[in-house]
Scaffold this active site. Structure first.
Site, mmCIF file in Angstrom:
data_model
loop_
_atom_site.group_PDB
_atom_site.id
_atom_site.type_symbol
_atom_site.label_atom_id
_atom_site.label_comp_id
_atom_site.label_asym_id
_atom_site.label_seq_id
_atom_site.Cartn_x
_atom_site.Cartn_y
_atom_site.Cartn_z
ATOM 1 N N SER A 131 12.868 -16.456 75.166
ATOM 2 C CA SER A 131 12.812 -15.152 75.408
ATOM 3 C C SER A 131 10.860 -15.512 75.323
ATOM 4 O O SER A 131 10.141 -16.522 75.798
ATOM 5 C CB SER A 131 12.661 -14.272 74.278
ATOM 6 O OG SER A 131 11.878 -12.940 74.016
ATOM 7 N N HIS A 161 13.196 -13.234 79.421
ATOM 8 C CA HIS A 161 12.561 -11.569 78.756
ATOM 9 C C HIS A 161 11.764 -11.365 79.233
ATOM 10 O O HIS A 161 10.328 -11.977 79.568
ATOM 11 C CB HIS A 161 12.476 -11.307 77.709
ATOM 12 C CG HIS A 161 13.431 -11.107 76.952
ATOM 13 N ND1 HIS A 161 13.626 -11.361 75.028
ATOM 14 C CD2 HIS A 161 15.412 -10.928 76.935
ATOM 15 C CE1 HIS A 161 14.863 -10.899 74.567
ATOM 16 N NE2 HIS A 161 15.485 -10.545 75.998
ATOM 17 N N ASP A 180 18.253 -11.666 70.739
ATOM 18 C CA ASP A 180 18.400 -11.673 71.975
ATOM 19 C C ASP A 180 20.109 -12.986 71.681
ATOM 20 O O ASP A 180 18.967 -13.893 72.064
ATOM 21 C CB ASP A 180 17.887 -11.163 73.187
ATOM 22 C CG ASP A 180 18.768 -10.608 74.372
ATOM 23 O OD1 ASP A 180 20.446 -10.355 74.051
ATOM 24 O OD2 ASP A 180 18.151 -10.423 75.198
#
Length: 198
Positions: free
Chosen positions: A14, A41, A133
């Site tokens: 991310s 992401h 995540d």
């Protein structure tokens, strides 16, 4: 000792991931035998071109897969913008279901599908990121006998995601970003022969 050779590598990142991938991808060997699937992401409003940007740094073919596309060895796949990317045995599936943990694509969705499809034959890698995540998905990969690798939080632009992954499961390796590609190359060479030995 691992009981079987690996068949797929999944990577999640991310915040800070673009910098991390620019270090990891060039370190991969051009004859790498395993497919690599990446979730980075990115918001649905972000400008395109990420795939083309990363391809310039990758010695392997790199593309965003279509729904039902076959998973080929020695290719790098990047989750398309604003789609969940799942793997089934031998091919991809795309989903427009709602965000998971505020993310679409979701790292957990990819990792959990890989664990279901490939069981102990998955290598999961968590890189830098400013959320959690991927921690649950990496734990599932490990539960099914796969290999869990996490970027050393000290080498991460954002430590939250690596720290969450380390807290979620008994990871096999914690490595600085500069060493992860070399380790993946070793895993791929070992998988061409017999099982990888920890």
């Amino acid at each position: 000792m691992r009981g079987a050779a690996f068949e797929i590598i999944v990577i999640g990142t991310s915040y800070g991931g673009l910098s991390a991938l620019q270090i990891l991808l060039p370190g991969l060997e051009a004859d790498l035998s395993l497919p690599i699937v990446i979730v980075q992401h990115r918001g649905k409003a972000e400008a395109g071109g990420l795939c083309e940007f990363l391809q310039k740094r990758s010695p392997l073919p790199l593309a965003e897969p279509d729904d039902k596309e076959e998973i080929l060895p020695g290719h790098v796949y990047l989750a398309p913008q604003d789609y969940h990317l799942l793997v089934e045995k031998g091919h991809f599936a795309l989903s427009t279901e709602g965000p998971v943990g505020y993310a679409r694509p979701s790292i957990n969705v990819l990792f959990e599908s890989a664990a279901d499809a490939y069981r102990a034959h998955v290598v999961g890698v968590i890189l830098t990121g400013a959320n959690t995540d991927g921690a649950r998905g990496l734990a599932k990969i490990k539960l099914h006998g796969g290999l869990a690798i996490v970027q050393d939080p000290l080498s991460a632009e954002s430590q939250s995601m690596p720290e969450a992954a380390i807290a979620a499961t008994d990871v096999d390796r914690v490595l600085p970003i500069t060493e992860i590609a070399h380790f993946l190359n070793e895993i791929c060479h070992a998988s061409q022969g017999s099982a990888y030995v920890m």
